[in-house]
Structure formats: C-alpha cells, structure tokens
Design an enzyme around this catalytic site. Structure first.
Site, PDB file in Angstrom:
ATOM      1  N   LYS A  10       2.031  -3.316   7.382  1.00 12.09           N
ATOM      2  CA  LYS A  10       2.337  -3.505   5.958  1.00 12.09           C
ATOM      3  C   LYS A  10       3.801  -3.102   5.691  1.00 12.09           C
ATOM      4  O   LYS A  10       4.507  -3.755   4.925  1.00 12.09           O
ATOM      5  CB  LYS A  10       1.385  -2.677   5.080  1.00 12.09           C
ATOM      6  CG  LYS A  10      -0.063  -3.152   5.080  1.00 12.09           C
ATOM      7  CD  LYS A  10      -0.272  -4.547   4.488  1.00 12.09           C
ATOM      8  CE  LYS A  10      -0.061  -4.624   2.995  1.00 12.09           C
ATOM      9  NZ  LYS A  10      -0.462  -5.950   2.448  1.00 12.09           N
ATOM     10  N   TYR A  19      -2.124  -0.513  10.976  1.00  9.42           N
ATOM     11  CA  TYR A  19      -2.235  -1.171   9.659  1.00  9.42           C
ATOM     12  C   TYR A  19      -1.012  -0.868   8.797  1.00  9.42           C
ATOM     13  O   TYR A  19      -0.339  -1.761   8.298  1.00  9.42           O
ATOM     14  CB  TYR A  19      -3.518  -0.721   8.940  1.00  9.42           C
ATOM     15  CG  TYR A  19      -3.497  -1.031   7.458  1.00  9.42           C
ATOM     16  CD1 TYR A  19      -3.570  -2.345   7.001  1.00  9.42           C
ATOM     17  CD2 TYR A  19      -3.364  -0.017   6.501  1.00  9.42           C
ATOM     18  CE1 TYR A  19      -3.516  -2.652   5.636  1.00  9.42           C
ATOM     19  CE2 TYR A  19      -3.319  -0.307   5.142  1.00  9.42           C
ATOM     20  CZ  TYR A  19      -3.393  -1.629   4.714  1.00  9.42           C
ATOM     21  OH  TYR A  19      -3.340  -1.924   3.374  1.00  9.42           O
ATOM     22  N   THR A  33       0.822  -1.211   0.000  1.00 10.54           N
ATOM     23  CA  THR A  33       0.000   0.000   0.000  1.00 10.54           C
ATOM     24  C   THR A  33       0.857   1.261   0.000  1.00 10.54           C
ATOM     25  O   THR A  33       2.007   1.245   0.473  1.00 10.54           O
ATOM     26  CB  THR A  33      -0.892  -0.012   1.263  1.00 10.54           C
ATOM     27  OG1 THR A  33      -1.528   1.242   1.400  1.00 10.54           O
ATOM     28  CG2 THR A  33      -0.088  -0.271   2.531  1.00 10.54           C
ATOM     29  N   ASP A  34       0.271   2.356  -0.469  1.00  6.50           N
ATOM     30  CA  ASP A  34       0.958   3.653  -0.400  1.00  6.50           C
ATOM     31  C   ASP A  34       1.038   4.166   1.039  1.00  6.50           C
ATOM     32  O   ASP A  34       1.815   5.075   1.338  1.00  6.50           O
ATOM     33  CB  ASP A  34       0.274   4.694  -1.300  1.00  6.50           C
ATOM     34  CG  ASP A  34      -1.191   4.950  -0.968  1.00  6.50           C
ATOM     35  OD1 ASP A  34      -1.733   4.308  -0.044  1.00  6.50           O
ATOM     36  OD2 ASP A  34      -1.805   5.797  -1.655  1.00  6.50           O
ATOM     37  N   GLU A  35       0.234   3.569   1.941  1.00  2.00           N
ATOM     38  CA  GLU A  35       0.199   4.089   3.316  1.00  2.00           C
ATOM     39  C   GLU A  35       1.520   3.886   4.050  1.00  2.00           C
ATOM     40  O   GLU A  35       1.752   4.518   5.078  1.00  2.00           O
ATOM     41  CB  GLU A  35      -0.944   3.446   4.111  1.00  2.00           C
ATOM     42  CG  GLU A  35      -2.290   3.732   3.490  1.00  2.00           C
ATOM     43  CD  GLU A  35      -3.471   3.586   4.438  1.00  2.00           C
ATOM     44  OE1 GLU A  35      -3.263   3.457   5.650  1.00  2.00           O
ATOM     45  OE2 GLU A  35      -4.605   3.620   3.938  1.00  2.00           O
TER      46      GLU A  35
END
Ligand code: NAD
Ligand code: DAU
Length: 350
Positions: free
Chosen positions: A161, A157, A131-133
């Site tokens: 990741k 989260y 993810t970009d997060e």
C-alpha cells in the site's frame, strides 16, 4: 453530475461506499470494476442491482486494455480506487498477489487515467484509498500519525500500500494528475469478510468456536465505522485539495482483547446462551511483525473539510453485531471451501 469508476466495489468498504454514494448523489453514474476475488461478493450490492445509474463490470485493475476501455466507454471523470488485497495475514502467507494488485494494479490505473484525462476531461479526480498501516507501528504514548509522519510499513500488505501511495504522489508531482489519497484506520461494519477480527469473532462466537487472540491481545487499533469512512471519502472527493493526503480515523483506540470482550458481551445480551462467550477466548501465536498500535490524527480533514465521525464505537459495534446475527445466510455463503482452507492454514498452530 459525476461519472465514477469505483474499483473493488464488491468488497467490504467499496460496496458500502457505492450504496452510500448512490443514496447521497442519486443523479451520478457509478461503474463498479471488480475482479471478484475471494473477497468480492455481488450479494453485497443486490439492493442497487436495478438502479439504472449503476453498472457492474468484472475485470482486473492490472488489465490495462480493459481499464482504458471502461474509462472511455463510460466517460469516467472520477476514479475511486478501493481494489486491493487487504488482509495482513494473507500477505504474510503469500505476498505476491499484494505486489501485483496493490502496486502494479494502482500503476495501471494511474497510467490509464493519465492517458485518458490528457485527452481533455475537466473536473477529473483520482482518489486512492489507503491505510494508516503505511506509517508503521506506534509505541504507547507516542503521538498519533499525521499526514507528515514518515512511512515505515512493516508487513507485505502495508509495504504494497505504501508503494502504491508513493506512485500516486509521483503522478501528481510529475504529470499533474489530479490525485488525492486517504489514509484510514481500521473499519468495521456490515459486509466485512469474516477473516478480519470483528466478524471472525462474532461468527466463531455464534458457532461456539475458539476466539483467536494473537499474542497477548494488547495491540491497539483505531476503529472507525465504515459509513463514517465513506462520508470522509465523499468529503475528499468533493472538496479535498488535489495532491494532498488526508488521514481519516475514529479517535477510538481500543485493545484487541477489549474488543473481543465487548463482542462477547453483546452476543450474550442479544442471543443469550448457557456459557458466556468470553469462555471461548483463546490466545494463539502472534502475527509475525505484529504492529503494536495505530492511532490517527484526523485534525486535517476535520479542519479543512468539516468531517468527523458520527458513530460512537459502542453504537457502531452493537449495530455490526446485530447485522451479523441477522445475516447468517450472507456469511454462511461467503465461507466456501477456499475460506476453510485459509482458516486451516492460518490457525493450524492454535
Ligand atoms: P476487501 O478485501 O473487502 O475488498 C477488496 C475488493 O477488491 C474485493 O471486492 C476484490 O474482489 C477486489 N479486488 C482485489 N483484487 C482486484 C483486482 N486485481 N482487480 C479488481 N478488483 C480487485 O477490502 P476492504 O477492506 O473493503 O478494503 C478496501 C480498500 O480500503 C483497500 O484498498 C484497503 O487497503 C483500504 N483500507 C481498508 C481498511 C479496512 O479496515 N478494511 C482501512 C483502511 C484502508
Ligand atoms: O489499519 C487499517 C487496516 O486495518 C487496513 O488497512 C487493513 O486492510 C485491515 O485488514 C485492517 O488491518 P488489521 O491487521 O489491523 O485488521 P485485522 O482485523 O486483521 O486485525 C485487527 C487486530 O486484531 C490486529 O491487531 C490483529 C488482531 N487479530 C486479528 C485476527 C484476524 C487477532 O488477534 N486475531 C485474529 O484472528
């Protein structure tokens, strides 16, 4: 002919990906390993149930023995790891499952792949879907995330990741495992579980319930139609350079409040009622640690692999809203007792 193990293939993106893959690569074998948590739903895959090149196995990516047995019995040469706990708000309410599945589960898969492929599998590849997060939050005006942006995850989260991405990287550098990682922006489209912004707003609007907007609604996400993400992963599996990471994003930065207004306008148009749906918008307490803005620079995957999104946000959102209007039995069934308990807990202060 490839033999894929897709983990988390009963979830939103995984199920879209499996159907995409079998449509575009009909001779390949796809084994879907999914634990069927609250987010996994075999109804997403009924259209391919009878396909002899598709098999579902229920299992946990944290179960090393089971993963090894599937790799060996199915002669897997390509792993696509979608399996994860994926919802930021749930990670704030209860981070333990995120550490277990996202970090330990990825570790178990990497170990299993390392041991199995050491026995001589050619052309093997481990694609980790991320993810970009992991890059953290951008201020207004800051340049979009590139593959060189330093990790700065802010939620349990995104931290889990990021940890899994680091493990994947380490397995390439230390053991030469043929890994590639994709870091993608916010997806939307059919079969997304109605805890995420767009399906939640569509369904609440249809039921004349409040449309919860966190904080002032000014947070920005970079939205990508799920099929475009699936094509991006396909391109990386086929031609991505081993050991590399590829950002995937829509170049579609939109404020949350604007998305909610667009969804309301589409529902007013597709299913007219007496009150405009925008009257249901309700500002609620902000998500703790809420990242302000995500934006992806996808120039590497465009340049190296010729990928670019095909859907405009307007077309993709209209298709998505239409899909939820036409699939009420699907979303009614996924909203079981546990869903209602979660909604109660998450939105009780609203
Ligand atoms: P999802 O929550 O809809 O689906 C996750 C799937 O994983 C479910 O089918 C669930 O049953 C399965 N699963 C969970 N724990 C498991 C375990 N221990 N073993 C086996 N299966 C397990 O998630 P999604 O939105 O489809 O996201 C898929 C992946 O893509 C995730 O890794 C997520 O981090 C990543 N991602 C999502 C987005 C997005 O916008 N949704 C964007 C970028 C990256
Ligand atoms: O950026 C990629 C990520 O996108 C993925 O890695 C995650 O798996 C996926 O869930 C998604 O995370 P977000 O937190 O950005 O998505 P979500 O749909 O939960 O929220 C989108 C924005 O809308 C975010 O700024 C929070 C806000 N929001 C969300 C909900 C559920 C609201 O304002 N109200 C809500 O009720």
């Amino acid at each position: 002919m490839k033999r894929l193990l897709v983990t988390g293939g009963a979830g939103f993106i995984g199920s879209n990906f499996i159907k995409y893959w079998l449509e575009h690569h009909p001779l390949d074998r796809v084994v879907n390993l999914d634990a069927l948590t609250y987010a996994g739903n075999l109804e997403n895959l009924t259209s391919i149930d009878a396909n002899p090149n598709y098999r579902f196995v229920r299992g946990d990516i944290c179960d090393a023995g089971f993963v090894v047995q599937v790799l060996e019995s199915e002669h897997i040469d390509t792993i696509v790891n979608f399996a994860a706990e994926s919802h930021v708000d749930r990670s704030i309410l209860g981070p333990a499952a995120f550490v277990e599945t996202n970090i330990r589960g990825t570790f178990v898969l990497l170990e299993a792949a390392r041991n199995y492929w050491d026995k001589g599998a050619d052309e093997s590849r481990f694609l980790h879907v991320s993810t970009d997060e992991v890059y953290g939050s951008l201020n207004q005006g800051a340049a979009p995330f590139t593959e060189q942006t330093a990790f700065a995850p802010n939620s349990p989260y995104s931290a889990s990741k990021a940890a899994s991405d680091h493990l994947v990287r380490a397995y390439f550098h230390t053991y030469g495992l043929p890994v590639v990682t994709t870091n993608c922006s916010n997806n939307y489209g059919p079969y997304q579980f109605p805890e995420k912004l767009i399906p939640l707003v569509v369904i609440n609007a249809l039921e004349d319930k409040p449309l919860p907007v966190y904080g002032d609604g000014q947070n920005i996400r970079d939205w990508l139609y799920v099929e475009d993400h699936c094509r991006g992963i396909d391109a990386v599996i086929q031609s991505g350079r081993v050991g590399e990471t590829y950002n995937i994003g829509g170049c579609n930065e939109i404020r949350n409040i604007d998305i909610v207004h667009q969804v309301c306008a589409l529902i007013d148009q597709m299913r007219p009622s007496r009150r405009p749906k925008a009257e249901l918008i309700t500002f609620v307490p902000d998500r703790p640690g809420h990242d302000l803005r995500y934006a992806i620079d996808a120039s590497k995957i465009r340049r190296e692999l010729g990928w670019e999104p095909r859907y405009t946000f307007e077309a993709g959102l209209a298709d998505t809203v239409r899909w939820y209007l036409d699939h009420e039995p699907w979303w009614s069934r996924v909203r079981d007792g546990l869903y209602h308990q979660y909604m109660e807990l998450q939105y009780r202060k609203s």
